[in-house]
Enzyme design. Sequence first.
Site, mmCIF file in Angstrom:
data_model
loop_
_atom_site.group_PDB
_atom_site.id
_atom_site.type_symbol
_atom_site.label_atom_id
_atom_site.label_comp_id
_atom_site.label_asym_id
_atom_site.label_seq_id
_atom_site.Cartn_x
_atom_site.Cartn_y
_atom_site.Cartn_z
ATOM 1 N N GLU A 74 0.880 -1.013 0.106
ATOM 2 C CA GLU A 74 -0.060 -0.190 0.002
ATOM 3 C C GLU A 74 0.771 1.100 -0.031
ATOM 4 O O GLU A 74 0.620 2.286 -0.518
ATOM 5 C CB GLU A 74 -1.070 0.008 1.087
ATOM 6 C CG GLU A 74 -1.948 -1.119 1.258
ATOM 7 C CD GLU A 74 -2.527 -1.575 -0.122
ATOM 8 O OE1 GLU A 74 -2.951 -0.828 -0.907
ATOM 9 O OE2 GLU A 74 -2.765 -2.770 -0.269
ATOM 10 N N GLU A 133 -1.229 -2.450 -10.355
ATOM 11 C CA GLU A 133 -1.136 -3.489 -9.325
ATOM 12 C C GLU A 133 0.105 -4.265 -9.659
ATOM 13 O O GLU A 133 0.697 -4.764 -8.815
ATOM 14 C CB GLU A 133 -2.312 -4.254 -9.784
ATOM 15 C CG GLU A 133 -3.644 -3.695 -8.891
ATOM 16 C CD GLU A 133 -3.421 -2.883 -7.545
ATOM 17 O OE1 GLU A 133 -2.343 -3.520 -6.723
ATOM 18 O OE2 GLU A 133 -4.221 -2.167 -7.010
#
Length: 853
Positions: free
Chosen positions: A305, A327
């Site tokens: 994150e 991602e």
Amino acid sequence: MPFTYTNDHQIYRLDYTAPNFTVEQLALEIDLDPVSTKVTTRFVIDAIDQNIDEYEVRLHGSNELLLATIAIDGQQLDSSEFIFDENDLLIIFTQGQHTVEIINTINPSTNTELSGIYISNGMFCSDCEPQGFRNITYFPDRPDVMTRYRVTLRADQAYPVLLSNGNLIEEGLLENNRHYAIWEDPFPKPTYLFAIVAGNLAYIEDQHIRPNGSPVQLRVYADQKDIDRCDFAMKSLKKAMKWDEERFGLICDLDFYNIVAVDDFNGGAMENKGLNLFNTSCILASPETANDDDFTFVEAVVGHEYFHNWTGNRITLRDWFNLSLKESLTVFREQEFIGTEEHPGVRRVQDVNYLRTHQFPDDQGPLSHAVRPDTLGSIENIYTTTTYEKGAEIIRLYQTILGKEGFDRGFARYIKEFDGQAVTVDDFYQAMKAENPRLFDNFMLWYSQRGTPIVKASTEYHPDKKELRLSLKQYLFDPVTKESKQPMPIPVSYALFSQDGELLLEETFTLTTHQQCLVFHNIDAEPIISLLRGFSAPVMLDYDYSFRELQTLIAYETDYFSKWEALQNLILKVIFARDMTLDQMSEIIGNAVEPLFDYAYEDPAFCAQLLTIPDEGYYLGLMEVEDIFYLRNIRQTIVRYVASRFQDRWLKLYQDFQKDDAESRAIKNIALKFITSLEEYQYLLPEQYYQSSNMTDIGSALKCAVWQDIPEKQAMLDDFYERYQHYSTLIDRWFSVQESDPNLTLDMLDKIVEHPAFTRNNPNRVRAIVGAVGKNRYALAKVGSPLYQWIANEILEIDRINSITAAKLVTPFTKVARLQEPLQSEVIEIIHTMLKAPNISNNLFDQLKRIVQ
Ligand code: PHE
Ligand code: ZN
């Protein structure tokens, strides 16, 4: 197929059009109330082309919104001045700049989809990726519209902590026991990175000092009862910040960085700018409540994150077809981070193993999709192992082909050139290519062709010419249409060893066409080749190693992955050698395992990895028709043979590795697993369970007890519940251990559903129960269609509550084509019945439809 299902929500990548407007400032005022939260949205909109007379803007909405008023430039609109297109508002603006003000209400307490603003364990929180913002207010909810946010939160003082993205500008008291806080985020961002939190939360605090000496204030917020389990996450965050500075020169751009732990959360965690929200299962960790793998997981997710702050937030996505842009790059960065923090070999092997047991079967089944797909029936459904893990392998391909330096130059260029923009995977490629002109032109096929390539290798040694010839061929068949696809650049790293294990040469060759042949000269004696070292490309390698070669590689390979792979290949070769007796199979594997007992003292962490019995899913995926009974039988026989042949050595390992560290526990618990396959040692399970206070040891003993079905099993399960019932993550584990019981029955499930801790509203609980049943391949095969029916009923129930979570539970149904008859037809029938369920969500419909069409 008897039915064709159509999906009204199908979208196409090539339909993309850039917005014809910009939004300069967005001011949100949110008056929080559990049942009626008032949202006031003000923004300034402007046409990009100042010469057009008028421009149409779509403000996305949803049926969660109750519109009160809408005004443009201070003038309230009546309903003839805008159009509702389903739930969206379409407005036509005249030339130039306008201010828009919208007032609407939402009901957080009925938001069980957990998308938008909702309530979890008494606190307000939010989740906006990918399209949750439209459940909060009317706005262009697309990632290529980036705006500066100013957020005013107002709430009852029973919610003392009020958080949003960026910097706290002002706070104070209001009438009626209410208070407020104003937050401003200096960075323009897309809607999906917006977040709020309001609740009664405790926090821990620390700081990170940037290279220029300025501090970033770090906080981790959680419920008071959980706050003493946040220290590890904080440590991980500080490590991640430092690592990104050192490895990529990327520095945190915020003065405040907050993380909040949330009980009810669809995903693992979310990278909202400066306000990460984490599923409690990905953040809380203490040795009493989390096992060693959980610790690594927390470190990885916290890193992931944080790394998004540059790869995802500063540089974001043009559209959701390009989800993998952020991602894949972030998973790759996360993997590199953990590889330097933990044992690099262990991490690589675990990543490859995960890819092969999850992504490979997905990519060969009906839900297979390109890493950057051309069409989607639901955006929620591309949060897959293909987007994440295969995507990360593609980023690794850039690094393997270009070398670390070339990769780093391309990456730095990407960051510099696209900072502040919303871009695509093509832009990433262009940055890499600009710095590395030799990058293959057809590299982007990795993003557009779905399925797992096969590399078929063969070797020939000519003693007269002292020559070794290596021939490599690649194949790729579309998993759904079965068409043959184009060759892609596939780097194959290899090494040559002498027959007694001396390393002669190591290199990487990139296969770019369908077939290529390599000739090695001056090779005095026939060597052993080791192919695809480091798992240099996400492909299936087809090469026929002999038993002897594998044994040499197990002993002498210096590449971690290939050493592990040699043992895997040996096991595979044995299992699928249908002409061997079980005794012969056991003996070969026993001989291969024998040297590892000494290796355990040299490198315990990696040795534990070598000795971990792989997931059956991988082997099942290699079988034409799945036969779990055959597999399970062989596996048990071999395990018992290896256990009993080396009883003393297992016991010695068990006793020698009693130290309180992760690598000792890893070896010790492998020894426990093997040795307790023999009844006379099963007393060790309750012994370890009751004597330990460490969750790795407790959990391992409990899992083995259930798996081995020992008489003490129920007492241990009851004790576990008694001890840990106040820790939701451990209740989840308690449920999933029971759902993975090979002797699982429908009666047992009835009891579970009646248990007071059973709920369909919490995604973790749903995954721990319905998800775990779906992974229990043995029980699925044994109980058959009634168990599939049970899962189907649960999925439909959950779909009404939370379709995002429901749609991810279909995995067991994706294997339907590989089931034996009559089970296959029965399960297909169940899927058709689900598809016809009234009010089925689009998310679930999209998945099921692809399975049967
Ligand atoms: N973007 C998140 C991650 O990968 C995943 C996520 C998706 C979280 C959707 C919430 C909602 O880190
Ligand atoms: Zn991510």
